[in-house]
Design a protein around this motif. Structure first.
Motif, PDB file in Angstrom:
ATOM      1  N   GLN A  52     -14.374 -57.495 -18.422  1.00  0.00           N
ATOM      2  CA  GLN A  52     -13.137 -57.970 -17.814  1.00  0.00           C
ATOM      3  C   GLN A  52     -11.910 -57.480 -18.583  1.00  0.00           C
ATOM      4  N   ASP A  96      -7.753 -57.777 -19.505  1.00  0.00           N
ATOM      5  CA  ASP A  96      -6.822 -58.887 -19.690  1.00  0.00           C
ATOM      6  C   ASP A  96      -5.788 -58.849 -18.572  1.00  0.00           C
ATOM      7  N   ASN A 117      -9.508 -54.757  -8.452  1.00  0.00           N
ATOM      8  CA  ASN A 117     -10.816 -54.111  -8.596  1.00  0.00           C
ATOM      9  C   ASN A 117     -10.670 -52.885  -9.487  1.00  0.00           C
TER      10      ASN A 117
END
Length: 157
Positions: free
Chosen positions: A36, A38, A146
């Motif tokens: 992931q 930030d 995405n």
């Protein structure tokens, strides 16, 4: 004594084996990277402008958004490029049961830049939301950030 073709065959396949072994090691060292980035800020900050296109007879919508995201944690040495896009998802159709997914913005982050932080303020949608059934007014639109990594070698994860 071995012939010349036997020696060339042994050297060639030893080289291929070494390349395959190093490629497998390369894939294993980069498969466990954090997944992931930030995301500090991501919001659509102005009301939609909704209009009917007189040439295509469909409804178009445009708006502005803010984005502040840092991809530094998810980039590793095997990364060739990172493709980032923002998609919008909404229900449409005559019975309002068809889910439409539209890309509204995209950007390519090459490895050579070394700046993987994207800060956009009041950025206009690059591509409009389009509804062929002219039923976009009053719809709930879900936006998603995405990304896809294109590695130098190995599978696209």
């Amino acid at each position: 004594m071995h012939s010349l073709s036997n020696r060339l065959n042994a050297v060639f396949f030893y080289g291929v084996f070494c390349i395959l072994l190093l490629s497998a090691f390369n894939i294993l060292t980069t498969i466990f990277t954090p997944g992931q980035p930030d995301i500090n800020n991501f919001q659509v900050n102005k009301a939609f402008t909704l209009y009917n296109n007189q040439y295509t007879l469909v409804q178009h919508s445009r708006s502005y958004f803010d984005l502040d995201v840092d991809f530094t944690k998810v980039i590793n040495w095997n990364n060739h490029i990172t493709f980032m896009w923002i998609s919008a998802e909404y229900q449409t159709g005559k019975t309002k049961t068809v889910t439409t997914k539209v890309t509204i913005y995209d950007q390519i982050l090459p490895r050579q830049d070394n700046n993987y932080k994207i800060i956009l303020k009041n950025q206009l949608f690059e591509y409009p939301l389009i509804d062929a059934y002219s039923s976009l007014s009053g719809k709930k639109v879900t936006f998603r950030l995405n990304w896809e990594h294109m590695p130098v070698i190995g599978p696209i994860l």
